[in-house]
Enzyme design. Sequence first.
Site, PDB file in Angstrom:
ATOM      1  N   CYS A  62       0.841  -1.201   0.000  1.00  0.00           N
ATOM      2  CA  CYS A  62       0.000   0.000   0.000  1.00  0.00           C
ATOM      3  C   CYS A  62       0.875   1.250   0.000  1.00  0.00           C
ATOM      4  CB  CYS A  62      -0.995  -0.052   1.150  1.00  0.00           C
ATOM      5  SG  CYS A  62      -2.445   0.951   0.786  1.00  0.00           S
ATOM      6  N   HIS A  74      -3.578  -4.996   0.557  1.00  0.00           N
ATOM      7  CA  HIS A  74      -2.939  -5.563   1.754  1.00  0.00           C
ATOM      8  C   HIS A  74      -3.029  -7.092   1.703  1.00  0.00           C
ATOM      9  CE1 HIS A  74      -2.372  -1.881   4.173  1.00  0.00           C
ATOM     10  NE2 HIS A  74      -3.416  -1.440   3.483  1.00  0.00           N
ATOM     11  N   GLU A 102      -1.597  -9.182   3.457  1.00  0.00           N
ATOM     12  CA  GLU A 102      -1.506  -9.793   4.791  1.00  0.00           C
ATOM     13  C   GLU A 102      -2.869 -10.165   5.368  1.00  0.00           C
ATOM     14  OE1 GLU A 102      -0.856  -6.637   4.040  1.00  0.00           O
ATOM     15  OE2 GLU A 102      -1.155  -5.232   5.708  1.00  0.00           O
TER      16      GLU A 102
HETATM   17  N1  GLN Z   1      -1.899   6.672   2.935  1.00  0.00           N
HETATM   18  C1  GLN Z   1      -2.028   5.983   1.701  1.00  0.00           C
HETATM   19  C2  GLN Z   1      -3.396   6.159   1.077  1.00  0.00           C
HETATM   20  O1  GLN Z   1      -4.308   6.588   1.727  1.00  0.00           O
HETATM   21  C3  GLN Z   1      -1.726   4.501   1.899  1.00  0.00           C
HETATM   22  C4  GLN Z   1      -2.690   3.818   2.808  1.00  0.00           C
HETATM   23  C5  GLN Z   1      -2.207   2.471   3.292  1.00  0.00           C
HETATM   24  O2  GLN Z   1      -1.020   2.196   3.264  1.00  0.00           O
HETATM   25  N2  GLN Z   1      -3.098   1.645   3.750  1.00  0.00           N
HETATM   26  O3  GLN Z   1      -3.578   5.878  -0.076  1.00  0.00           O
END
Ligand code: GLN
Length: 541
Positions: A380, A506, A508
């Site tokens: 992410c 994600h 995970e």
């Molecule tokens: N802050 C980034 C976004 O909002 C990544 C978010 C995250 O890593 N879950 O896109």
Amino acid sequence: MRKKFIFVTGGVLSSLGKGVSGAAIGTLLVARGIRVTNVKMDPYLNVDPGTMNPYQHGEVFVTDDGAETDLDLGHYERFTDIDMHRRNNFTTGNIYQNVIARERQGEYLGRTVQVIPHITDEIKRLIWNAAKDVDLAIIEVGGTVGDIESLPFLEAIRQFRTDAGRDNVLFLHLTLVPYIKSSGELKTKPTQHSVKGLLQIGIQPDIILCRTDRPLPKSIREKISLFCNVEVDEVIAAQDVKNIYELPSAFHEEGLDDRVLEKLGIWAAKPRMEAWQDYLARASSALAPVRIGVVGKYVHLVDSYKSLNEALAHASVGNDAVLELVYIDAEALEPVNLLESLERVDGVLVPGGFGERGMEGKIRAITFAREAGRPFLGICLGMQLAVVEFARNVLKWSDACSREQSITSAHTVVELMNEQRTITDKGGTMRLGAWPCCLASGTLARRLYDRERIQERHRHRLEVNPLHVKDLEQGGLQICGTSPDGKLVEMIEITEHPFFLGCQFHPEFKSRPLSPHPVFLGFIAASVAFRRTRGKSDIHG
Ligand code: GLN
């Protein structure tokens, strides 16, 4: 079979492992062929934990249907291998929101709206709703007996026993039996007190689960039995375990699942635990050491990266490797110290995160991994920063940045898309939940998944800016996964690198001990391979 319910309450103090205990009971009942679900009721006023920071609440776990939930739902999925839904987690905030919305619609016209019966009725309705497709629901009451905030939940479950039928509801209470060093004794008084607290509310626990750091002698079980109105075999030890996945077998040996079934009048076969036993045997015979550096911001609380830590552990077992996790604080370190820490790890992982703090440190870590050929996984925010890093140092756009940084630049390679620009509310408005992704053939990502189309869980606002994708590709960044319409970048990699992978989602959240996630399996395999190639002499303590 009538629907059955197990309510799990906690006494004495928090962090005793109520969530994991409920999950482990789930494992045993699933292994006996029962259709189970787990539910978490949280007593705080936030509608969901999505608006809290990880230091407040630990990780926010995301379900396929896009709910931002308590991290215990992650345990439930990993232990039972059953997908959770939005309905599996609700909070005081949810409950009041529903009741107040109904009051405004005039549903209670003419009446006074009160905690009893309106709030308690709503709690009971949400419990029935969460259990609608299963035979048995295991419901954890957040907080500790004695908390003001938990009271409506305890009152609701007290009433629930009469509603659902006495024989269909079981109350299980988790307490602490501490060992006092100076007197060399295990103490039952805290347990007695918390059971008294429950009794005052009208709940007599059926089974008492005692968290201890050593075996629970018969005399202690007898004492708890005497003071707390349960049989001796209804006092179950929950002794500390090295690996949380040992817990289901430990509970089984204590007879916990047999007691539960007996008391609920369920007949079921013995649990089939072979796959779990294999997993544990493999975990304890693993030999190859692997050291993974997680470069993040929330490094002081392990719960912040719960699913990530678990996913790395599952994949390490899958590679017969012994995982050593090193948290590297992206903020605290001067560039030179950061590089020193990175030198010592076999794989670099930059996890998800929010906000500008620590970003430059993470970018430096990515430069290191890219240039030194160190296995890298960016999740992410980690992927977004890998794109920024690539734009800055390979495309030589020195001003490249993410919209999340307070920099103005013509090269904002990570941007807010139109849908996100108009959003003003913070709660539940990110790109959330499962989204499909298509993997390009001939890529590392495709090899790892061995499939063309995947579904993974998202939680973010920003995306790789489509305006710059062509330049990034021409510069050598491989876009290996996109949304089915090709518009959103979901995965990136660098072909010449031994393992350099980023994903906008994600992974995970979908890793389970008995089916480790392919992305993590690949990352650990590459890190183990890297470890082998480096001379033993340069691995420092
Ligand atoms: N802050 C980034 C976004 O909002 C990544 C978010 C995250 O890593 N879950 O896109």
